[in-house]
Structure formats: structure tokens, C-alpha cells
Design a protein around this motif. Structure first.
Motif, mmCIF file in Angstrom:
data_model
loop_
_atom_site.group_PDB
_atom_site.id
_atom_site.type_symbol
_atom_site.label_atom_id
_atom_site.label_comp_id
_atom_site.label_asym_id
_atom_site.label_seq_id
_atom_site.Cartn_x
_atom_site.Cartn_y
_atom_site.Cartn_z
ATOM 1 N N LEU A 224 0.813 -1.214 0.000
ATOM 2 C CA LEU A 224 0.000 0.000 0.000
ATOM 3 C C LEU A 224 0.847 1.266 0.000
ATOM 4 C CD1 LEU A 224 -2.812 -1.064 2.509
ATOM 5 C CD2 LEU A 224 -2.854 -1.138 0.007
ATOM 6 N N LEU A 229 -1.452 5.899 -5.033
ATOM 7 C CA LEU A 229 -2.858 6.133 -4.729
ATOM 8 C C LEU A 229 -3.101 6.312 -3.233
ATOM 9 C CD1 LEU A 229 -5.574 6.220 -6.304
ATOM 10 C CD2 LEU A 229 -5.866 3.812 -5.727
ATOM 11 N N PHE A 230 -2.179 5.811 -2.419
ATOM 12 C CA PHE A 230 -2.337 5.875 -0.959
ATOM 13 C C PHE A 230 -1.213 6.685 -0.322
ATOM 14 C CE2 PHE A 230 -3.627 1.692 -2.622
ATOM 15 C CZ PHE A 230 -4.987 1.770 -2.405
ATOM 16 N N LEU A 233 -1.103 7.104 3.710
ATOM 17 C CA LEU A 233 -1.198 5.909 4.538
ATOM 18 C C LEU A 233 -0.240 6.022 5.730
ATOM 19 C CD1 LEU A 233 -2.535 3.034 4.483
ATOM 20 C CD2 LEU A 233 -0.359 2.231 3.580
ATOM 21 N N SER A 268 -12.377 3.604 -3.315
ATOM 22 C CA SER A 268 -12.307 2.782 -2.110
ATOM 23 C C SER A 268 -11.616 1.469 -2.439
ATOM 24 C CB SER A 268 -13.706 2.518 -1.539
ATOM 25 O OG SER A 268 -14.498 1.797 -2.465
ATOM 26 N N VAL A 286 -10.248 6.331 -0.137
ATOM 27 C CA VAL A 286 -9.044 7.063 -0.525
ATOM 28 C C VAL A 286 -9.422 8.489 -0.867
ATOM 29 C CG1 VAL A 286 -7.119 7.155 -2.150
ATOM 30 C CG2 VAL A 286 -8.073 4.941 -1.449
ATOM 31 N N GLY A 287 -8.613 9.422 -0.424
ATOM 32 C CA GLY A 287 -8.816 10.819 -0.781
ATOM 33 C C GLY A 287 -9.613 11.572 0.253
#
Length: 287
Positions: A224, A229-230, A233, A268, A286-287
Motif C-alpha cells: 500500500l 494512490l495511498f 497511509l 475505495s 481514498v482521498g
């Protein structure tokens, strides 16, 4: 008995008037014209006792058609109205015969759609089978090239994209124009790969509406932090979790969901995970 496999090639002229009237109309051809075709065939020769005989096993003819205009510029049935025929693309007509009585006509051309602020090109084939009383039209197609950073998601690339299902309609009957389009294919999410389905309900200008579902081949907690995209995290939280539970197990059935429309996409990630004998469902937005 001698079998002659495909590879016998030849050239010929095919009078348009010999084609089915419905096909001539659909392709926008002049009935008094001739098509220059190239073909190949396979035959079977019986050289046994008695008089030798020959039978045709299969035949394929291909011809390049005139550029689209008028009737020929209409979208194939089964495609949404927000797509359009590429007028400058090469159009091909293929005739395929297979013994004893299977005959099909395949029309191939390019269709385009404005998606994500760019013009995407699709190669579409419509096959009309005439070997039964209920001839059917079958639609197939694929996106030309990869679709990089769809919907503004930088680590995502769609590849080997095809129409999700073959559309079927009774030959010679007008079908209803679909309002949407479903696509399937592979995708890359950073270093990870998977299979996806993309359903587009509408497209206008810069925006699209619909949904994306991508099932990853594999994904671990450690992956991740490597995917753009993450970016937010909390690595420290994962490290504390691993120090408490030991090596974290891989995520099972990891699936990326993207809802399109109404501005920014809603993203998601769902998965199953088994920790110390207990199975849990994870859902992260996400976001």
C-alpha cells in the motif's frame, strides 16, 4: 484423401450486387460497384477408388470498403450515442464460409469517443451470420492502445481493453441504441496487476459517469505504501501493527472501486484478511 489447408491465396472481383440487400444498405455501398478482394481457401480432395472429387472446406474473402459517408457513417447497433464513427478509418469487409453451410459477413471499422479529455479509439467488428433462419448480429471490439491515468488516477493504467459482452440482435431488425458501454480487460495499479470491469453510463465533454471495479491478483499491507494512490497511509501504524501481530498476512480478494461522476472520483479499496484465526472485512476510502 488430400487436405489442402488455408494458405492458398488468390485475388478476385466481387460484384456488390451479389451481397445481401440489407448488408449493402448497412455498408452504404453502390449496388453496381465491384469490390477488389483477396482471399484464401481450404479444400479436400478425395483421390480414393473411383472418380476423384473435390470439396470446399472453407473460404475467406477480404475487401477494403470506401471511406464512411451517409448511411455508412452510422454507429453499429449496440453502441451508445456518445460514440461516433471515425470517418478517416479504414473499413474492411470479410466474408467467411465454412462447410457445409455456414456463411458470415464481418464489418470492421474504427469508432471514437471523447473520454477523460482525450479521444479514445476503438476497433469495432460487427459479424452477421446467415447460416440459420434467425441470423444474428454479434458485436465485438477493443480499445486501441493503453488508457493511462484514467479519471486522473496516476498509478492506474488500463490495458487489453475489450467490449465486455458481445451484443446480439436479430439480423435485419433495428435495435435500441444503448445509453452506456461496458469494458473489460487488464489493469496495472503501480506494480500490481489485475482484471477490471468499467461501466460507462454517459460521456460528455471532459466528464464521464459510471463505475470501475478492479480485482487485483495479489496485494499485501506492505504494498500500500508503494502505490501513489495511498500517499497518506500511516506507515507508523502498520509498523506497530506488525510488531504486535508479527508478519501481516496478505490481503484476500483485494478490489479497487471507483465511482465516476459529479466531480472528483470516489475511490475505495476492499479486502478480506485473516488475523489470528479471525476473518475481517476491510474497507478503506481514498482521498
Amino acid at each position: 484423401r488430400l487436405e489442402l489447408r488455408p494458405g492458398i491465396e488468390f485475388g478476385a472481383t466481387l460484384p456488390v450486387a451479389k451481397l445481401p440487400a440489407a448488408l449493402i444498405k448497412t455498408l452504404g455501398l453502390q449496388g453496381d460497384a465491384n469490390l477488389v478482394v483477396a482471399g484464401s481457401l481450404a479444400m479436400s480432395l478425395d483421390l480414393g477408388k473411383g472418380r476423384p472429387s473435390a470439396s470446399l472446406q472453407s473460404l475467406e474473402l477480404q475487401a477494403e470498403l470506401p471511406r464512411t459517408s451517409g448511411v455508412a457513417a452510422r454507429l453499429p447497433e449496440g453502441l451508445p450515442a456518445w460514440m461516433r464513427v471515425e470517418s478517416s478509418s479504414k473499413r474492411m469487409l470479410t466474408l467467411r464460409f465454412t462447410a457445409p453451410a455456414s456463411l458470415a459477413f464481418l464489418h470492421t471499422n474504427d469508432v471514437v469517443a471523447d473520454l477523460d479529455g482525450q479521444t479514445r479509439h476503438f476497433r469495432i467488428s460487427t459479424e452477421v451470420s446467415a447460416d440459420s433462419k434467425q441470423g444474428q448480429a454479434r458485436l465485438s471490439g477493443s480499445l486501441i492502445g493503453d488508457w493511462k491515468q484514467p479519471f486522473g488516477l496516476k498509478p492506474l493504467t488500463l490495458r487489453d481493453v475489450t467490449l465486455a459482452a458481445e451484443g446480439q440482435a436479430q439480423a435485419g431488425q433495428a435495435g435500441k441504441r444503448s445509453g452506456g458501454l461496458a469494458l473489460e480487460g487488464g489493469f496495472d495499479l503501480g506494480p500490481k496487476k489485475g482484471r477490471m470491469r468499467l461501466e460507462l453510463g454517459a460521456a460528455s465533454g471532459q466528464g464521464v459517469s459510471g463505475s470501475f471495479t478492479g480485482k487485483l491478483d495479489s496485494l499485501g499491507f506492505e504494498d500500500l505504501s508503494r502505490i501513489e494512490l495511498f500517499p497518506n497511509l500511516p506507515r507508523e501504524g502498520l509498523e506497530r501493527l506488525e510488531s504486535t501481530l508479527g508478519k501481516l498476512p496478505p490481503l484476500q480478494e483485494p478490489t479497487l472501486h471507483v465511482a465516476l461522476g459529479g466531480g472528483q472520483p470516489s475511490i475505495s479499496l476492499s479486502a478480506e484478511v485473516e488475523l489470528r484465526g479471525a476473518r475481517a472485512h476491510l474497507l478503506a476510502f481514498v482521498g
